[in-house]
Design a protein around this motif. Sequence first.
Motif, PDB file in Angstrom:
ATOM      1  N   ILE A  87      -4.097  -6.745   0.092  1.00  0.00           N
ATOM      2  CA  ILE A  87      -3.295  -5.836   0.917  1.00  0.00           C
ATOM      3  C   ILE A  87      -3.535  -6.114   2.402  1.00  0.00           C
ATOM      4  O   ILE A  87      -2.597  -6.121   3.213  1.00  0.00           O
ATOM      5  N   HIS A  95      -3.881   9.765   2.456  1.00  0.00           N
ATOM      6  CA  HIS A  95      -5.021   9.263   1.667  1.00  0.00           C
ATOM      7  C   HIS A  95      -6.217  10.195   1.762  1.00  0.00           C
ATOM      8  O   HIS A  95      -7.359   9.749   1.901  1.00  0.00           O
ATOM      9  N   PHE A 117      -2.881   4.173  -5.178  1.00  0.00           N
ATOM     10  CA  PHE A 117      -1.531   3.824  -5.601  1.00  0.00           C
ATOM     11  C   PHE A 117      -1.046   4.867  -6.600  1.00  0.00           C
ATOM     12  O   PHE A 117      -1.634   5.036  -7.674  1.00  0.00           O
ATOM     13  N   GLU A 177       0.836  -1.205   0.000  1.00  0.00           N
ATOM     14  CA  GLU A 177       0.000   0.000   0.000  1.00  0.00           C
ATOM     15  C   GLU A 177       0.870   1.254   0.000  1.00  0.00           C
ATOM     16  O   GLU A 177       0.643   2.208   0.738  1.00  0.00           O
ATOM     17  N   GLN A 225      -7.483  -4.774  -2.566  1.00  0.00           N
ATOM     18  CA  GLN A 225      -7.559  -4.299  -1.189  1.00  0.00           C
ATOM     19  C   GLN A 225      -7.594  -5.464  -0.202  1.00  0.00           C
ATOM     20  O   GLN A 225      -6.971  -5.409   0.860  1.00  0.00           O
ATOM     21  N   ARG A 281      -9.781   3.467  -1.908  1.00  0.00           N
ATOM     22  CA  ARG A 281      -8.870   2.398  -1.516  1.00  0.00           C
ATOM     23  C   ARG A 281      -9.020   1.247  -2.501  1.00  0.00           C
ATOM     24  O   ARG A 281     -10.132   0.869  -2.829  1.00  0.00           O
ATOM     25  N   PRO A 282      -7.922   0.657  -2.968  1.00  0.00           N
ATOM     26  CA  PRO A 282      -6.546   1.085  -2.720  1.00  0.00           C
ATOM     27  C   PRO A 282      -6.231   2.390  -3.460  1.00  0.00           C
ATOM     28  O   PRO A 282      -6.908   2.741  -4.428  1.00  0.00           O
TER      29      PRO A 282
END
Length: 358
Positions: free
Chosen positions: A252, A169, A185, A79, A249, A182-183
């Motif tokens: 992760i 975030h 990146f 993440e 997600q 989410r996620p």
Amino acid sequence: MTHWVQPRRWGGEEGRVTTTGSWPTPAARADEANHGALRPAAGLPEVTELAHRIAANVQHVLVGKPDVVRIALVTLLAEGHLLVEDVPGVGKTSLAKALAVSIDCSVSRVQFTPDLLPGDITGMSIYNRRTEEFEFRPGPVFANVVIADEINRASPKTQSALLECMAEHQVTVDGVTYGLARPFFVVATQNPIEMDGTYPLPEAQRDRFTARVSVGYPDPAAELTMLDEHAAADPLDQLRPVADAPTVQAVIEAVRRVRVSAEIRQYCVDLVTATRRLPDLRLGASPRATLHLVRTARAQAALHGRSYVVPDDVRAVAVPVLAHRLLLAPDARAARRSTTDLVHGLLARLPVPAPARS
């Protein structure tokens, strides 16, 4: 001027900011979060399977660079955010696009230029004459995957628009804070800072990137394969998603459950602390680097199907995670030393703890 482009339109000729997918509204983001929460918890077999699918997909585009693809996957599963630095034409943007296409999620691309403004990235409030109220128009950061192409061609003022996004975030505009999907990146590409028309990334910006990779030139065999397979058509046109955002997600979350023993944690702390004592450096790695080192080591272990971290996992990610955060002292720079060599030297000198057991 900012142009919004419909799904599957990737080019940069029509505007500085393009996107695939739709901007997730707060309600849509909540639905995505709930959808991901209802999925069964992913395990290590799912992590390994997903990583292999994405790696195989990306290697159709980036030929002969398995280590670069591995670090990109480790960064995604940790993440974090990835900085791809190299000379033009070696596949930096192709790597970023291939990663984005491999995941069926919202994707945006920002072509960084000297006249780009922070609001072009985060979004801005625009006055609506009909309602006589200001409405927030989300920027490209409101996506699961954000490709920041040639990030060091924009001014430091514009580069700093990503600081809050990457660390917390979230985005704050006109005193209002908006959560991101989410996620989340960020894959940024940059040319070497010695090239014309570039601005060096500030230390705070580099520290937000979990890892840095250099693609490098392909070997002759890989370049010949590239000619055979890519000369007639763009491989990105044939690429199809092999995962979606909720699956990524969930994976992760599984990586976060990989165990890190007290000995391994101490090894990571010792390694980062040693960078702050090197006479060849005027700035060592930050505590954030220690956190990123542990997170990427977890992801590296998960790629191999292990539920615990061993020293080799730390050593496999140490250079990409630490080297870009270090600043050489003037004497070391004059002697043409590199931060990569210094990290390798630390890895050779520091005692390695006994491997953790399951």
